[in-house]
Design an enzyme around this catalytic site. Structure first.
Site, mmCIF file in Angstrom:
data_model
loop_
_atom_site.group_PDB
_atom_site.id
_atom_site.type_symbol
_atom_site.label_atom_id
_atom_site.label_comp_id
_atom_site.label_asym_id
_atom_site.label_seq_id
_atom_site.Cartn_x
_atom_site.Cartn_y
_atom_site.Cartn_z
ATOM 1 N N THR A 163 0.840 -1.210 0.000
ATOM 2 C CA THR A 163 0.000 0.000 0.000
ATOM 3 C C THR A 163 0.867 1.248 0.000
ATOM 4 O O THR A 163 0.567 2.225 -0.645
ATOM 5 C CB THR A 163 -0.859 0.049 1.286
ATOM 6 O OG1 THR A 163 -0.032 -0.376 2.371
ATOM 7 C CG2 THR A 163 -2.074 -0.848 1.151
ATOM 8 N N VAL A 205 8.936 -2.412 -3.674
ATOM 9 C CA VAL A 205 10.220 -3.006 -3.304
ATOM 10 C C VAL A 205 10.963 -3.461 -4.557
ATOM 11 O O VAL A 205 10.386 -4.112 -5.433
ATOM 12 C CB VAL A 205 10.024 -4.216 -2.359
ATOM 13 C CG1 VAL A 205 11.386 -4.797 -1.951
ATOM 14 C CG2 VAL A 205 9.255 -3.786 -1.107
ATOM 15 N N LYS A 250 13.292 -0.292 -0.553
ATOM 16 C CA LYS A 250 11.864 -0.073 -0.290
ATOM 17 C C LYS A 250 11.593 1.404 -0.605
ATOM 18 O O LYS A 250 12.027 2.281 0.130
ATOM 19 C CB LYS A 250 11.563 -0.379 1.176
ATOM 20 C CG LYS A 250 10.150 -0.850 1.465
ATOM 21 C CD LYS A 250 10.039 -1.378 2.913
ATOM 22 C CE LYS A 250 8.760 -2.128 3.150
ATOM 23 N NZ LYS A 250 8.640 -2.644 4.536
ATOM 24 N N ASP A 284 3.476 -7.170 14.483
ATOM 25 C CA ASP A 284 2.992 -7.828 13.255
ATOM 26 C C ASP A 284 3.842 -9.046 12.926
ATOM 27 O O ASP A 284 4.226 -9.268 11.771
ATOM 28 C CB ASP A 284 2.973 -6.857 12.072
ATOM 29 C CG ASP A 284 2.089 -7.400 10.943
ATOM 30 O OD1 ASP A 284 2.217 -6.940 9.800
ATOM 31 O OD2 ASP A 284 1.304 -8.339 11.221
#
Lengths: 298, 322, 47
Positions: free
Chosen positions: A12, A16, A31, A124
């Site tokens: 989103t 990369v 990134k 996460d």
């Protein structure tokens, strides 16, 4: 200094690329943070990645090699990590042993412990955020949801961690949770490595609670004081915790110590759940088989 | 702490800090001088002798000392605005730290401090998980989103992408606890609470001084404690860090130790297998005393000072106005 | 390296702010731990 040779992913808030650091020939991943997407300036995920990766240097955490601006985009230069645990779990052609699992768990917990002792919660952890370097090292990656352990009175959002790896306190909507949420995720990852399928795959947040408590028992005030004060508690189906035998049947390859190790990471009450240090010191890592040498794992 | 970006990128000796400011100012002076002489050349024909004289007097670059004064003046503003917005203490401290670091890397002649004040507070809010949307932030600060976002990238880059700050507030909480542990029964909790609040205020002021570049957060905290209650702080530091003399322990001290030991055992707190710290008491005390001197000399810049420097800044960037 | 640069002596601390939080239901249910809080501030003090 850096080339962008091949686009390997798009999320989103970032694209990369694979590339090379010209001066050393080192393979890197870049990134590139999209800046236009976020109407409030720099994206929060980018700020978190930058903020926490700048502070952490550890063999089991992805290395932030460099950061630069180019054409109004923020570029994070990260070490190149060709694969991740999700790929390995899913690919049935890849055989791995209990010693391999032990090695991956050891490296994951070392990385998580390093974050926690720097008072950083990852928030996460899941197999595809555990990347693997060419020499087999596990690297905790994607700090886009990370945050520093807050001041005691601060309120935190419970809407973190990918659903299948989300701790029960988060499912209940807790706002004063601790780094124990990361340990729960590691416990679920361990179960998944042994089963080679997701352990608690809920289709939505409500079902996630049902799947979790059906498998591990519905918590009560006895083992988790005040759990019944959560507003969602009353809607729950009450399930008994599994017997030791049921767990043994479910995880046939697991030794007694491995089961203890998993059960302590998957303890419902976050206060009683093991910390990363307790996990690292557990009997599971001291019994045979010893963890495989990472570079020897196929 | 030595692994932290705060130590690696933002700790200096006084000489290094001075040199950094000199270099940043000198770099800007070069480009301002170029612009000004180009301006004079372009307009040579139209300028009267009087005007050229005025230009040479008024449209001149600001000195390093003047820059420091102006930055200090605006730093206080950043602190005031952030406090006025009722932002948490840590967010106010981070805003201020971002702002001051920015002007170690940039000259006020490159980017006028007025234009970066809101951006530093806005980025600090995001960085400290105290997210406010840019539109509501603009409304609160009577600013506009474009102005707030304009220099956000530049700010992040100038900060060398180091966003995690260690402020002296948490160490204050830590020492507040450890003093109770070391001086059990010798400190009154109510009194300690008062000391705590006073130290917080001193720390907030200390963030405006260069102490944040020369000392670690805990050292600044101990300096603030020393200012608040010298006897208590020295007693604590001696008890904690001074090598135990060989003197025969008095009866009471032995009992005290036994009681403490019993309490600790009851506490089954982890026994550290290493001495608690290899800190040298004398070195630490001299550091804290020097730091204390630093945090009491608060930079005071009058409105007039600031106005004069701002005028000079304005004219050197807008020679036609001069 | 698990050795700490300080001794955690929870029973000796009188910290009304933390004591209040640790008795609140939503804190207990969330898994709030005073030793984690003390560990954080003591680490920051002795780092």
């Amino acid at each position: 200094e850096y080339t962008k040779e091949k686009k390997v992913g798009e999320g989103t808030y970032a694209v990369v690329y694979l590339g090379t650091k010209q001066s050393t020939g080192r393979k890197i991943a870049i990134k590139e943070i999209k800046t236009s997407e976020f109407k409030d300036g720099l994206d929060m995920s980018a700020i978190r990645e930058v903020k926490y990766l700048q502070e952490i240097q550890h063999v089991n955490v992805i290395e932030l090699v460099d950061i630069f601006m180019a054409y109004d985009n923020l570029n994070l230069v990260l070490e190149f990590l060709p694969t991740d645990l999700e790929v390995i779990i899913k690919d049935k052609n890849i055989l791995f042993t209990p010693a391999d699992i032990k090695s991956w768990m050891l490296m994951t917990l070392r990385g998580v412990y390093h974050c926690h002792r720097n008072f950083i919660m990852h928030r996460d952890l899941k197999p595809n955020n555990l990347l693997l370097s060419p020499d087999g090292q596990i690297k905790v990656a994607d700090f886009g949801l990370a945050r520093a352990v807050p001041s005691p009175h601060e309120s935190l959002t419970s809407n973190v961690v990918t659903r299948w790896y989300r701790a029960p306190e988060l499912l209940f909507g807790a706002n004063h949770y601790t780094s124990a949420i990361d340990i729960w995720s590691v416990g679920i990852i361990f179960a998944e490595l042994m089963l080679r399928i997701p352990y608690l795959p809920g289709q939505n947040d409500l079902e996630q609670m049902d799947v979790t408590f059906r498998a591990l028992g519905t918590p009560t005030d006895r083992d988790w004081p005040e759990v019944s004060t959560f507003s969602l508690y009353n809607k729950l189906q009450i399930y008994p915790p599994p017997s030791r035998d049921e767990l043994r049947k479910r995880f046939i390859a697991a030794s007694e110590n491995a089961l203890n190790f998993m059960c302590n990471m998957l303890t419902m009450n976050p206060v009683k759940r093991w910390t990363a240090a307790q996990c690292l010191e557990s009997e599971y890592f001291k019994e045979i088989p010893p963890p495989s040498d990472p570079s020897s794992i196929k | 702490y030595r692994h932290s970006s705060q130590y690696r990128f933002w700790s200096f000796t006084p000489e290094q800090l001075e040199q950094k400011r000199i270099d940043t100012n000198a770099q800007a002076v070069v480009s301002v001088e170029e612009r000004l002489s180009a301006f004079r050349d372009e307009n040579n024909a139209d300028l009267t002798e009087e005007e050229v004289k005025t230009l040479l007097e008024k449209a001149v670059p600001v000195t390093m000392e003047e820059e420091v004064k102006l930055v200090n003046f605006y730093a206080k503003k950043v602190q005031g605005i952030a406090q006025h917005m009722n932002l948490p203490t840590e967010v106010v401290a981070t805003s201020l730290t971002f702002f001051r670091r920015f002007y170690l890397e940039n000259s006020v002649m490159d980017i006028d401090p007025k234009t970066i004040v809101h951006t530093t507070i806005f980025l600090a809010c995001k960085s400290e998980n105290y997210f406010i949307s840019v539109d509501s932030f603009a409304k609160k600060t009577k600013s506009v989103r474009e102005a707030i976002l304009k220099h956000e990238f530049k700010l992040l880059e100038s900060l060398k992408f180091s966003l995690l700050n260690h402020h002296p507030y948490r160490p204050l909480h830590g020492f507040f606890l450890d003093i109770q542990n070391l001086l059990t029964g010798k400190v009154d909790i109510k009194y300690m609470g008062q000391i705590y609040e006073n130290c917080k205020k001193r720390i907030t002021e200390a963030l405006l001084t260069d102490a944040i570049y020369f000392y670690t957060p805990p050292q600044i905290t101990l300096a603030a404690l020393l200012l608040e209650d010298e006897a208590l702080t020295l007693k604590y530091l001696e008890t904690k860090f001074k090598p135990k003399e060989e003197e025969a322990e008095t009866e009471t001290e032995v009992d005290e130790k036994k009681k403490n030991k019993k309490v600790e055992d009851k506490d089954n707190s982890p026994k550290e297998d290493k001495p608690e710290s290899s800190i040298n008491y004398d070195v630490l005390l001299s550091l804290i005393l020097a730091c204390k001197e630093k945090i009491i000399e608060l930079p005071s810049v009058t409105m007039d000072d600031a106005k004069n420097i701002a005028a000079k800044l304005y004219f050197c960037n807008n020679p036609m106005k001069a | 390296d698990l050795s700490k640069r300080y001794t955690l002596a929870e029973s000796l601390y009188s910290d009304p702010f933390i004591k209040d939080l640790q008795n609140r239901k939503e804190y207990i249910a969330s898994g709030f731990r005073t030793d984690f809080v003390y560990d954080r501030v003591l680490t920051e003090a002795f780092m």
